[in-house]
Design an enzyme around this catalytic site. Structure first.
Site, short mmCIF file in Angstrom:
data_model
loop_
_atom_site.label_atom_id
_atom_site.label_comp_id
_atom_site.label_asym_id
_atom_site.label_seq_id
_atom_site.Cartn_x
_atom_site.Cartn_y
_atom_site.Cartn_z
N ASP A 132 112.31 51.62 68.65
CA ASP A 132 113.31 52.38 67.89
C ASP A 132 113.55 51.71 66.54
OD1 ASP A 132 113.79 54.38 69.73
OD2 ASP A 132 115.45 53.35 70.69
N ARG A 182 107.59 58.71 66.27
CA ARG A 182 108.74 59.59 66.47
C ARG A 182 109.39 59.77 65.10
NH1 ARG A 182 113.04 56.84 69.55
NH2 ARG A 182 112.03 57.48 71.47
#
Length: 304
Positions: A132, A182
């Site tokens: 992330d 992502r």
């Protein structure tokens, strides 16, 4: 008012005293809608239910900004435990993690050691791991470490945020790594010196990087609840003959469930980001900051 609320919740999310209070009183403040419990068992059970509904998952054991080596190693052990639970249960799930929870703010060497342990376990169990992206101060070092790890592991990806000015150049730099990305708009409060202050500019940049990555032929996770962006992606892949195997839609657990279900029925791959664990407060505050509607849900819970 919306801007004030967003700023307030983002500030609360970084408050250590509030975080301790939240751990003490558990998920009773309404966070259970967005967080799949505080144990690995509850996260696996939630994953099974989502799989049964045609969705795949990425599990995230919540935690960030650890300050001791012991905390970093504990967080690493929890990531490995999660990987082992995924493998044992057979659920269709990846793992997402934050490198600050693995000691990034303590030392790069410690964090890299922990990342290699996690990725080695994941590779042995054929599980993909997503790094992330965090706030701007951690952006460059996160990308540098990803590139280093990508030379050793093919089961690792990272997140790119559309609201940063630097993003297009970062995408160009990552092209040679055939990165599995992502793509998100971005959830942290950043200075206008480094990020687009206007939503319309963020949206345009988001569309640009979705198109860049898909047309470059790399696997793309479009992580958004914005129906305009979802429709844009559908048109783009249809017009360019891009296979559904090259991309997926990603959404957060507990948000836009009807939209998730509709995309599954239409034949698209939908991955649900499922966070769990006792260190849920910072994540929860960012969800409240993103969508004012989430705040009213929580207030109704308090009223009950």
């Amino acid at each position: 008012m919306e801007v004030l609320m967003r700023t307030m919740f983002q500030s609360l999310g970084k408050n250590h005293s509030m975080n301790k209070l939240a751990k003490k009183y558990g998920l009773r403040m309404g966070a259970a809608r967005f967080v799949a419990g505080d144990s690995t068992e509850s996260a696996i059970q939630t994953s099974k239910e989502l799989n049964n509904n045609g969705k795949v998952v990425t599990l995230d054991h919540l935690g960030e900004f650890v300050f001791t080596e012991e905390e970093a190693r504990l967080s690493t052990a929890m990531c490995i435990q999660t990987l082992e639970a995924i493998a044992e249960s057979g659920v269709q799930s990846n793992l997402s993690l934050k490198m600050t929870s693995l000691g990034l703010d303590i030392s790069k060497e410690l964090c890299m050691e922990n990342m290699r342990r996690i990725l080695h376990t994941a590779r042995m169990n054929n599980i993909f791991v997503r790094i992330d992206m965090e706030d701007y101060l951690h952006c460059q070092i996160s990308l540098d470490m990803y590139k280093e790890l990508r030379k050793e592991f093919d089961n690792v990806g990272i997140v790119i945020q559309a609201y940063l000015y630097r993003t297009e150049q970062d995408m160009n730099d990552l092209h040679q790594y055939q990165a599995n990305l992502r793509l998100v708009k971005g959830a942290y409060k950043e200075s206008p010196e480094v990020s687009f202050p206007e939503k319309k500019d963020v949206d345009e940049n988001y569309k640009k990087i979705i198109k860049m990555h898909l047309l470059n032929g790399h696997y793309t996770a479009v992580a958004s609840h914005d129906e305009e962006m979802i429709q844009y992606t559908k048109r783009l892949v249809r017009e360019n003959g891009i296979s559904n195997d090259q991309f997926e839609f990603q959404m957060l657990y507990g948000i836009c469930v009807e939209l998730q279900d509709r995309l599954v029925k239409e034949g698209y791959k939908v991955r649900v980001y499922v966070p769990y664990g006792i260190d849920w407060f910072g994540y929860f505050m960012r969800r409240l900051a993103e969508r004012p509607a989430n705040v009213w849900f929580v207030l109704k819970n308090f009223a009950k």
